[in-house]
Design an enzyme around this catalytic site. Structure first.
Site, PDB file in Angstrom:
ATOM      1  N   LEU A 102       0.862  -1.170   0.000  1.00  0.00           N
ATOM      2  CA  LEU A 102       0.000   0.000   0.000  1.00  0.00           C
ATOM      3  C   LEU A 102       0.903   1.226   0.000  1.00  0.00           C
ATOM      4  O   LEU A 102       1.996   1.203   0.568  1.00  0.00           O
ATOM      5  CB  LEU A 102      -0.899   0.031   1.246  1.00  0.00           C
ATOM      6  CG  LEU A 102      -2.027  -1.003   1.335  1.00  0.00           C
ATOM      7  CD1 LEU A 102      -2.807  -0.803   2.626  1.00  0.00           C
ATOM      8  CD2 LEU A 102      -2.949  -0.929   0.136  1.00  0.00           C
ATOM      9  N   ASP A 103       0.434   2.311  -0.616  1.00  0.00           N
ATOM     10  CA  ASP A 103       1.200   3.555  -0.595  1.00  0.00           C
ATOM     11  C   ASP A 103       1.409   4.011   0.845  1.00  0.00           C
ATOM     12  O   ASP A 103       0.646   3.652   1.746  1.00  0.00           O
ATOM     13  CB  ASP A 103       0.467   4.650  -1.367  1.00  0.00           C
ATOM     14  CG  ASP A 103       0.224   4.280  -2.816  1.00  0.00           C
ATOM     15  OD1 ASP A 103       0.947   3.403  -3.317  1.00  0.00           O
ATOM     16  OD2 ASP A 103      -0.687   4.867  -3.433  1.00  0.00           O
ATOM     17  N   LYS A 104       2.388   4.867   1.034  1.00  0.00           N
ATOM     18  CA  LYS A 104       2.711   5.361   2.373  1.00  0.00           C
ATOM     19  C   LYS A 104       1.521   6.022   3.031  1.00  0.00           C
ATOM     20  O   LYS A 104       1.298   5.881   4.239  1.00  0.00           O
ATOM     21  CB  LYS A 104       3.892   6.337   2.292  1.00  0.00           C
ATOM     22  CG  LYS A 104       4.424   6.782   3.642  1.00  0.00           C
ATOM     23  CD  LYS A 104       5.651   7.663   3.477  1.00  0.00           C
ATOM     24  CE  LYS A 104       6.207   8.096   4.833  1.00  0.00           C
ATOM     25  NZ  LYS A 104       7.424   8.949   4.694  1.00  0.00           N
ATOM     26  N   THR A 161      -1.706   5.464   2.260  1.00  0.00           N
ATOM     27  CA  THR A 161      -2.904   4.633   2.192  1.00  0.00           C
ATOM     28  C   THR A 161      -3.009   3.779   3.452  1.00  0.00           C
ATOM     29  O   THR A 161      -2.011   3.302   3.974  1.00  0.00           O
ATOM     30  CB  THR A 161      -2.875   3.737   0.943  1.00  0.00           C
ATOM     31  OG1 THR A 161      -2.801   4.561  -0.223  1.00  0.00           O
ATOM     32  CG2 THR A 161      -4.114   2.862   0.859  1.00  0.00           C
ATOM     33  N   HIS A 184       0.539   2.513  -7.674  1.00  0.00           N
ATOM     34  CA  HIS A 184      -0.419   3.606  -7.457  1.00  0.00           C
ATOM     35  C   HIS A 184      -1.672   3.435  -8.327  1.00  0.00           C
ATOM     36  O   HIS A 184      -2.257   4.423  -8.800  1.00  0.00           O
ATOM     37  CB  HIS A 184       0.214   4.958  -7.784  1.00  0.00           C
ATOM     38  CG  HIS A 184       1.307   5.372  -6.838  1.00  0.00           C
ATOM     39  ND1 HIS A 184       1.240   5.182  -5.470  1.00  0.00           N
ATOM     40  CD2 HIS A 184       2.489   5.983  -7.068  1.00  0.00           C
ATOM     41  CE1 HIS A 184       2.343   5.666  -4.899  1.00  0.00           C
ATOM     42  NE2 HIS A 184       3.120   6.132  -5.844  1.00  0.00           N
TER      43      HIS A 184
END
Length: 243
Positions: A108-110, A112, A193
């Site tokens: 997961l993105d930082k 998210t 992303h």
């Protein structure tokens, strides 16, 4: 069920996070480790750990060939195994859930939040993440502008990203209307992303993003952000369920 395999006693202790290799050998030679009630002083003795009772200093060792952890990821942490300059999701694991080889299965993105599965089972992770397996990942998101039938249709047909990449069809539905609507999106891929780029392709920005489920596994609502727990066998099977 994985086939039983014989392993060195010191390696068994290390694999369960009970000790380092050097500590395990020292404890075994000191008679601190018992096998079926009898002290074993040979670190190289090979055993089938699922078929015997191992104890360390009188405490039973709960052997698990692989570990599966459900984490409710908070914002601000990297979704990687380790980083020399920043905190990662593995830093949230309590001592009893730490062992060698753990990694987040799918990133997961930082910024998210939400469901992350942490494991040391590479085959399980591959089956969970491979687009060919068509395991659905569901997200909730707050978007910068209204979403209607046009955007829903574009997602259903497979939107094109800014670099020309064609995404697989995705299900998009509105949970709460408004200028900044709350939506749910279901995808079977995990490109870099991807959810954010899909919305950019229709002129919307993602303001907040949370993964709520993978396959049939839903994030435990009792887990606060930053909390985790071990998954049960039924939950591991649920991850690999197709929609």
């Amino acid at each position: 069920m994985a086939e039983a395999m014989a392993e060195r006693l010191d390696k068994i202790l290390v694999s369960q996070g009970a000790a380092t290799r050097r500590e395990a050998q020292r404890l075994i030679r000191a008679g601190k480790v018992t096998v079926d009630g009898e002290a074993c002083r040979d670190p190289a003795r090979k055993l089938e750990p699922e078929g015997c009772a191992i104890a360390l200093s009188g405490q039973p060792l709960r052997y698990r060939r692989h570990l599966y952890v459900m984490l409710n990821k908070p914002a601000g942490l990297l979704c990687v195994s380790r980083d020399p300059r920043a905190a990662t999701v593995l830093d949230l694991l309590p001592p009893e859930l730490r062992r060698q080889g753990l990694f987040p299965a799918g990133r997961l993105d930082k910024d998210t939040v939400g469901l992350v599965v942490i494991t040391d089972d590479g085959d399980f992770a591959h089956r969970m993440l491979s687009p060919r397996k068509e395991i659905v990942k569901r997200y909730q998101a707050v978007i910068s502008g209204p979403v209607g039938p046009e955007e829903i249709g574009i997602f259903a047909a497979g939107t094109s990203l800014e670099d020309g990449t064609r995404c697989r069809p995705a299900a998009l539905r509105v949970l709460k209307e408004g200028e900044r609507p709350l939506v749910e999106i279901a995808i079977t891929e995990g490109r870099y992303h991807q959810v954010k780029r899909m919305f950019l392709s229709v002129g919307r920005r993602v303001l907040w993003l949370k993964r709520i489920s993978i396959g049939g596994l839903v994030l435990d609502p009792r887990l606060k952000e930053g909390e985790c727990r071990e998954m049960g066998p039924g939950e591991c099977e649920a991850v690999l369920e197709k929609a």
